[in-house]
Design a protein around this motif. Structure first.
Motif, short mmCIF file in Angstrom:
data_model
loop_
_atom_site.label_atom_id
_atom_site.label_comp_id
_atom_site.label_asym_id
_atom_site.label_seq_id
_atom_site.Cartn_x
_atom_site.Cartn_y
_atom_site.Cartn_z
N PRO A 101 0.83 -1.21 0.00
CA PRO A 101 0.00 0.00 0.00
C PRO A 101 0.86 1.26 0.00
N VAL A 102 0.40 2.28 -0.69
CA VAL A 102 1.05 3.60 -0.65
C VAL A 102 -0.03 4.63 -0.36
N PHE A 103 0.41 5.81 0.10
CA PHE A 103 -0.55 6.76 0.64
C PHE A 103 -0.30 8.17 0.10
N LEU A 104 -1.38 8.95 0.07
CA LEU A 104 -1.30 10.34 -0.36
C LEU A 104 -0.64 11.23 0.69
N GLU A 105 -0.84 10.90 1.95
CA GLU A 105 -0.50 11.83 3.02
C GLU A 105 1.00 12.02 3.23
N ASP A 106 1.81 11.00 2.98
CA ASP A 106 3.23 11.07 3.33
C ASP A 106 4.15 11.09 2.11
N GLU A 107 3.61 11.44 0.95
CA GLU A 107 4.36 11.52 -0.31
C GLU A 107 4.82 10.16 -0.81
N SER A 108 4.32 9.10 -0.20
CA SER A 108 4.73 7.78 -0.70
C SER A 108 4.12 7.51 -2.07
N LEU A 109 3.01 8.15 -2.39
CA LEU A 109 2.43 7.97 -3.72
C LEU A 109 3.36 8.57 -4.78
N ILE A 187 -5.56 6.08 -18.55
CA ILE A 187 -4.98 6.51 -17.28
C ILE A 187 -5.49 7.91 -16.94
N PRO A 188 -5.92 8.16 -15.70
CA PRO A 188 -6.41 9.50 -15.32
C PRO A 188 -5.27 10.49 -15.16
N VAL A 189 -4.82 11.02 -16.27
CA VAL A 189 -3.64 11.88 -16.30
C VAL A 189 -3.82 13.10 -15.41
N LYS A 190 -4.99 13.72 -15.46
CA LYS A 190 -5.21 14.94 -14.68
C LYS A 190 -5.10 14.68 -13.18
N PHE A 191 -5.57 13.51 -12.75
CA PHE A 191 -5.44 13.18 -11.33
C PHE A 191 -3.97 13.06 -10.94
N VAL A 192 -3.20 12.36 -11.76
CA VAL A 192 -1.77 12.21 -11.47
C VAL A 192 -1.10 13.57 -11.42
N GLU A 193 -1.42 14.42 -12.37
CA GLU A 193 -0.82 15.76 -12.38
C GLU A 193 -1.23 16.55 -11.15
N VAL A 195 -1.69 15.32 -8.22
CA VAL A 195 -0.89 14.80 -7.11
C VAL A 195 0.46 15.51 -7.06
N PHE A 196 1.08 15.66 -8.22
CA PHE A 196 2.39 16.31 -8.27
C PHE A 196 2.31 17.83 -8.29
N LYS A 197 1.18 18.37 -8.76
CA LYS A 197 0.90 19.80 -8.80
C LYS A 197 1.62 20.53 -9.94
N THR A 198 2.91 20.32 -10.11
CA THR A 198 3.64 21.00 -11.18
C THR A 198 4.63 20.03 -11.82
N PRO A 199 5.01 20.28 -13.09
CA PRO A 199 6.04 19.44 -13.72
C PRO A 199 7.36 19.47 -12.96
N LYS A 200 7.68 20.63 -12.41
CA LYS A 200 8.94 20.76 -11.67
C LYS A 200 8.96 19.85 -10.45
N ARG A 201 7.82 19.77 -9.75
CA ARG A 201 7.77 18.92 -8.56
C ARG A 201 7.83 17.45 -8.96
N MET A 202 7.19 17.07 -10.06
CA MET A 202 7.29 15.69 -10.53
C MET A 202 8.73 15.36 -10.90
N ASN A 203 9.37 16.28 -11.59
CA ASN A 203 10.76 16.05 -11.99
C ASN A 203 11.67 15.91 -10.78
N TYR A 204 11.35 16.66 -9.71
CA TYR A 204 12.14 16.54 -8.48
C TYR A 204 12.08 15.12 -7.94
N PHE A 205 10.88 14.54 -7.89
CA PHE A 205 10.74 13.18 -7.38
C PHE A 205 11.42 12.17 -8.29
N LEU A 206 11.35 12.40 -9.60
CA LEU A 206 12.01 11.48 -10.52
C LEU A 206 13.52 11.51 -10.33
N LEU A 207 14.07 12.73 -10.24
CA LEU A 207 15.52 12.87 -10.14
C LEU A 207 16.06 12.44 -8.78
#
Length: 291
Positions: A101-109, A187-193, A195-207
């Motif tokens: 399981p992963v969760f929204l609250e602790d950034e594990s998602l 895939i619900p792309v808008k929902f995923v986006e 969660v990350f809020k911005t491309p920069k924040r998503m890129n931060y988690f990827l990197l």
């Protein structure tokens, strides 16, 4: 019936030791379609996924039980395809699965997304997650409109040939020019986006993904030498050990000895040896076991 749960599950399969799930592009396309078909027909929401040569990862919005049904159905369908095409029987039946399981609250998602999508980068297959075609990485924060043909506009025979299935798929689902269902169609792309809020924040988690570190730590620590260092040393090893100019000129027994030399001289694990010698994981392990 579509799941209404707000639970999220990280689903992984064990790495196959002998053999691979996907041998070529055609196999990968079938795998891409089966992920889509199961998501559409089961109503289970896929948020992200990646198909690697010897394992798969998915991030699902569903209960644990639904996640287990999803991956077991994927294994069943894909095993039947492998049996039809290659004559392999019960190839994936004993391939173990892991559901966490992963969760929204602790950034594990967010971390689970990065863990999945960065598999290809950690394996040194490509420079960025978006460069890898057999995942959902390219659909998030992408301003380019997906190009494809509506499923309902294709002849029935074409649908069945492309999908290797008689499943009922909504007419509006898009089939890409490479012959598989475009992940952005289901895939619900808008929902995923969101969660990350911005491309920069998503890129931060990827990197900052710990995927590569986790793999290395599981193997007993960081490798003593980089891939490039070992690759540059291989011609010298071939000349000094076998009087050959490269690994492609070696017999199987000589390749096995080369693998052992690389392993002990450079502290390389099987994954790194596979990369630097351009061999499959299964071939490296086979030679180590045979000689």
């Amino acid at each position: 019936m579509k799941s209404k749960t707000l639970e999220f599950q990280l689903v992984s399969t064990d790495h196959l030791i002998k053999g691979v799930w996907f041998r070529n592009d055609q196999d990968y396309k079938v795998g891409m379609n089966y992920v889509a078909i199961i998501a559409i027909t089961s109503g289970i929401t896929v948020l992200a996924f990646i198909l690697m040569s010897n394992h798969v990862h998915l991030l699902l919005q569903c209960s644990r039980e639904e996640a287990e049904r999803f991956i077991n159905e994927f294994k069943r369908r894909y095993s039947e395809y492998l049996n039809r095409r290659y004559g392999t029987d019960d190839f994936l039946r004993l391939n173990k699965i892991d559901v966490r399981p992963v969760f929204l609250e602790d950034e594990s998602l967010e971390k689970a997304f990065a863990y999945i999508l960065m598999n290809c980068v950690a394996a040194n297959i490509c420079l960025t997650a978006n460069d890898y075609p057999w995942s959902s990485a390219g659909i998030y924060f992408n301003l380019n409109t997906p190009r494809g043909v509506r499923f309902g506009d294709l002849p029935i025979t074409t649908r069945r040939r492309l999908l290797h299935s008689r499943a009922e798929i909504p007419d509006g689902i898009l089939i890409g020019e490479d012959g598989y269902i475009l992940p952005g169609s289901y895939i619900p792309v808008k929902f995923v986006e969101s969660v990350f809020k911005t491309p920069k924040r998503m890129n931060y988690f990827l990197l900052s993904s710990s995927k590569a570190k986790r793999v290395l730590e599981a193997e007993g620590g960081l490798p003593a030498f980089t891939d490039n260092t070992i690759m540059s040393a291989i011609p010298d090893l071939c000349r000094s050990l076998f009087r050959r100019s490269g690994a492609d000129e070696l017999s199987e027994k000589e390749k096995a000895e080369l693998i052992k030399q690389v392993k002990y001289r450079f502290g390389a694990d099987v994954y790194q040896i596979s990369r630097v010698l351009g061999m499959t994981y299964s071939d490296v392990t086979r030679l180590l076991e045979r000689f």
